[in-house]
Design a protein around this motif. Structure first.
Motif, PDB file in Angstrom:
ATOM      1  N   LYS A  21       0.850  -1.184   0.000  1.00 61.16           N
ATOM      2  CA  LYS A  21       0.000   0.000   0.000  1.00 61.16           C
ATOM      3  C   LYS A  21       0.891   1.240   0.000  1.00 61.16           C
ATOM      4  O   LYS A  21       1.599   1.515   0.959  1.00 61.16           O
ATOM      5  CB  LYS A  21      -0.916   0.009   1.235  1.00 61.16           C
ATOM      6  CG  LYS A  21      -1.823  -1.206   1.344  1.00 61.16           C
ATOM      7  CD  LYS A  21      -2.796  -1.295   0.182  1.00 61.16           C
ATOM      8  CE  LYS A  21      -3.738  -2.497   0.317  1.00 61.16           C
ATOM      9  NZ  LYS A  21      -4.636  -2.627  -0.853  1.00 61.16           N
ATOM     10  N   THR A  23       1.782   4.985   0.322  1.00 62.70           N
ATOM     11  CA  THR A  23       1.256   6.123   1.064  1.00 62.70           C
ATOM     12  C   THR A  23       1.893   7.418   0.575  1.00 62.70           C
ATOM     13  O   THR A  23       2.861   7.409  -0.189  1.00 62.70           O
ATOM     14  CB  THR A  23       1.541   5.965   2.568  1.00 62.70           C
ATOM     15  OG1 THR A  23       2.971   6.030   2.781  1.00 62.70           O
ATOM     16  CG2 THR A  23       1.011   4.637   3.091  1.00 62.70           C
ATOM     17  N   LYS A  24       1.358   8.535   1.041  1.00 65.72           N
ATOM     18  CA  LYS A  24       1.926   9.835   0.703  1.00 65.72           C
ATOM     19  C   LYS A  24       3.361   9.944   1.211  1.00 65.72           C
ATOM     20  O   LYS A  24       4.223  10.536   0.558  1.00 65.72           O
ATOM     21  CB  LYS A  24       1.063  10.948   1.299  1.00 65.72           C
ATOM     22  CG  LYS A  24       1.527  12.349   0.913  1.00 65.72           C
ATOM     23  CD  LYS A  24       0.602  13.412   1.472  1.00 65.72           C
ATOM     24  CE  LYS A  24       1.069  14.811   1.060  1.00 65.72           C
ATOM     25  NZ  LYS A  24       0.176  15.867   1.607  1.00 65.72           N
ATOM     26  N   GLN A  25       3.624   9.355   2.373  1.00 59.84           N
ATOM     27  CA  GLN A  25       4.986   9.379   2.923  1.00 59.84           C
ATOM     28  C   GLN A  25       5.953   8.633   1.996  1.00 59.84           C
ATOM     29  O   GLN A  25       7.072   9.086   1.762  1.00 59.84           O
ATOM     30  CB  GLN A  25       5.015   8.746   4.314  1.00 59.84           C
ATOM     31  CG  GLN A  25       6.415   8.746   4.938  1.00 59.84           C
ATOM     32  CD  GLN A  25       6.444   8.081   6.310  1.00 59.84           C
ATOM     33  OE1 GLN A  25       5.402   7.732   6.855  1.00 59.84           O
ATOM     34  NE2 GLN A  25       7.637   7.899   6.854  1.00 59.84           N
ATOM     35  N   HIS A  26       5.511   7.499   1.455  1.00 59.99           N
ATOM     36  CA  HIS A  26       6.347   6.765   0.502  1.00 59.99           C
ATOM     37  C   HIS A  26       6.701   7.646  -0.691  1.00 59.99           C
ATOM     38  O   HIS A  26       7.864   7.690  -1.128  1.00 59.99           O
ATOM     39  CB  HIS A  26       5.627   5.507   0.004  1.00 59.99           C
ATOM     40  CG  HIS A  26       5.461   4.450   1.044  1.00 59.99           C
ATOM     41  ND1 HIS A  26       4.359   3.625   1.105  1.00 59.99           N
ATOM     42  CD2 HIS A  26       6.261   4.081   2.082  1.00 59.99           C
ATOM     43  CE1 HIS A  26       4.491   2.788   2.119  1.00 59.99           C
ATOM     44  NE2 HIS A  26       5.628   3.045   2.725  1.00 59.99           N
TER      45      HIS A  26
END
Length: 276
Positions: A21, A23-26
């Motif tokens: 999944k 994420t924005k952090q990724h």
């Protein structure tokens, strides 16, 4: 588990990706890492493959590298598959030339898009009972989805209610993309200290590993001229798409593969590693 038992590596890879999944952090960390490495990147306003196709068509890059065959539907002139596959898999780089695909299939770009819509896309449903073989026959016979709808039995092959095929076609023909003419893909020297801080202090990577990687990056930048893409890979040739299967009334190889498996194995055997 079933894919593993069957030994189907392609399905294993596909289902494994679904477990991740993003994420924005990724995304932010990927952009930070690329910046520290000196690698240019762009942010697509919508579909990534659509913006990649725009970059290819504007001459900013050579090809769209993706596992998603939608890159062709968006009109990229050249598409590469398996470019980022792990070395252990020993997968050959596959190169598809869109103009040749259209020529061999005998369709226009818009007819190709309509075919993709009939076969199933991300934006709308499909006509019930129309499989790959029938879909390409109908496109070649009638030329467009509008004409197909006029010439099939709506009781036997009902289209989805309020079918948004025109909107889907519009998204493929005129997607929201970056302006390729304004993009400046400039490579910079890697920030070694910044990489050590980010990858080692924050992400607990081995410092020796990161420093060695920085040396490799800097060494690769020392050449004064940019090499051709095919200097990095071995060209293994291609299978002639003119070859027929069986008698004269049978399909060409390209059509046969299209019928059997759209997106995954359709054109790969014909256009592997072409060096046009």
């Amino acid at each position: 588990a079933q894919a593993q038992e069957a030994g189907e590596q392609e399905n294993i890879d596909k289902f494994s990706k679904r477990l991740v999944k993003v994420t924005k952090q990724h995304n932010e960390e990927c952009k930070k890492l690329l910046t520290l490495m000196g690698v240019p990147y762009i942010e697509a306003p919508c579909e990534a493959e659509a913006s990649c196709a725009a970059l290819v068509k504007s001459g900013k890059v050579y090809a769209t590298a993706t596992e998603d065959m939608d890159g062709l539907t968006f009109g990229t002139t050249v598409l590469l598959r398996h470019l980022t596959a792990s070395e252990a898999k020993k997968l050959p780089i596959q190169e598809f030339h869109f103009s040749r695909i259209l020529q061999e299939m005998g369709v226009t770009h818009q007819q190709f898009i309509d075919l993709c819509i009939l076969l199933g896309c991300d934006y709308c449903g499909t006509i019930k009972g129309i499989g790959p073989k029938r879909a390409i026959d109908l496109i070649k016979q009638h030329g467009s989805i509008e004409e197909i709808l006029e010439n099939i039995d709506p009781n036997k092959h009902p289209a989805p209610e309020d079918w948004l095929y025109k909107e889907a076609r519009g998204l493929f023909l005129e997607p929201e993309v970056i302006d390729g003419t304004t993009v400046d893909l400039k490579w910079n020297e890697p920030d070694e200290d910044g990489l050590i801080q980010f990858m080692c202090a924050e992400k607990q990577f081995s410092e020796d590993r990161i420093r060695n990687s920085c040396k490799k990056i800097m060494k690769s930048r020392q050449g004064s001229t940019q090499g051709r893409l095919d200097t990095f890979f071995t060209v293994t040739g291609s299978i002639s798409s003119k070859r027929k299967v069986g008698g004269s009334n049978n399909l060409t190889v390209i059509e046969l593969y299209w019928y059997i498996q759209w997106c995954e194995k359709v054109l790969a055997p014909l256009f592997q590693n072409n060096n046009h």
